[in-house]
Design a protein around this motif. Structure first.
Motif, mmCIF file in Angstrom:
data_model
loop_
_atom_site.group_PDB
_atom_site.id
_atom_site.type_symbol
_atom_site.label_atom_id
_atom_site.label_comp_id
_atom_site.label_asym_id
_atom_site.label_seq_id
_atom_site.Cartn_x
_atom_site.Cartn_y
_atom_site.Cartn_z
ATOM 1 N N LYS A 36 -42.732 -98.273 7.152
ATOM 2 C CA LYS A 36 -42.122 -99.361 7.938
ATOM 3 C C LYS A 36 -43.173 -100.215 8.639
ATOM 4 N N THR A 61 -32.187 -95.380 4.273
ATOM 5 C CA THR A 61 -33.186 -96.246 3.658
ATOM 6 C C THR A 61 -34.377 -95.396 3.243
ATOM 7 N N ALA A 65 -37.463 -98.100 -0.777
ATOM 8 C CA ALA A 65 -36.620 -99.268 -0.495
ATOM 9 C C ALA A 65 -37.210 -100.101 0.637
ATOM 10 N N ARG A 66 -37.749 -99.446 1.634
ATOM 11 C CA ARG A 66 -38.378 -100.153 2.752
ATOM 12 C C ARG A 66 -39.597 -100.936 2.259
ATOM 13 N N VAL A 68 -40.179 -102.052 -0.730
ATOM 14 C CA VAL A 68 -39.695 -103.173 -1.539
ATOM 15 C C VAL A 68 -39.246 -104.302 -0.616
ATOM 16 N N GLY A 69 -38.521 -103.965 0.433
ATOM 17 C CA GLY A 69 -38.074 -104.970 1.388
ATOM 18 C C GLY A 69 -39.226 -105.696 2.062
ATOM 19 N N LEU A 70 -40.326 -104.980 2.251
ATOM 20 C CA LEU A 70 -41.511 -105.581 2.872
ATOM 21 C C LEU A 70 -42.390 -106.307 1.852
ATOM 22 N N GLU A 71 -42.050 -106.156 0.569
ATOM 23 C CA GLU A 71 -42.820 -106.754 -0.533
ATOM 24 C C GLU A 71 -44.276 -106.293 -0.519
ATOM 25 N N ASP A 72 -44.473 -105.017 -0.187
ATOM 26 C CA ASP A 72 -45.804 -104.429 -0.131
ATOM 27 C C ASP A 72 -46.085 -103.745 -1.471
ATOM 28 N N ILE A 76 -45.616 -99.851 -2.683
ATOM 29 C CA ILE A 76 -44.642 -99.557 -3.732
ATOM 30 C C ILE A 76 -45.289 -98.727 -4.831
#
Length: 85
Positions: A36, A61, A65-66, A68-72, A76
């Protein structure tokens, strides 16, 4: 330690037998918190210490998924590789 990226503190806690899959008061694992807040080296340490990459937070979560949401993308990749083992 994980939310703040304190890797030396995390290393010490792990060496003393801390449970790397323990849920905090907010129902998040150390790995979920490290993801996160974008602490890649801490994520690697936790995975090497047998953190379960599928455990996330009370809201279900997952760390992946976290990330991916951060586009890191690097986060990933690390989580996907760990999930293969």
């Amino acid at each position: 330690a994980c939310a703040n990226g304190l890797i030396k503190v995390a290393q010490r806690l792990i060496s003393m037998g801390a449970n790397v899959n323990n849920l905090d008061n907010g129902h998040a694992t150390p790995l979920a918190l490290a993801v996160k807040f974008g602490h890649l080296q801490l994520v690697k340490l936790l995975i090497a210490s047998k953190a379960d990459v599928n455990l996330g937070t009370g809201s279900s979560t997952s760390p992946l998924a976290r990330a991916v949401g951060l586009e890191d993308l690097e986060m990933i990749r690390v989580l996907l590789e760990a999930g293969k083992e």
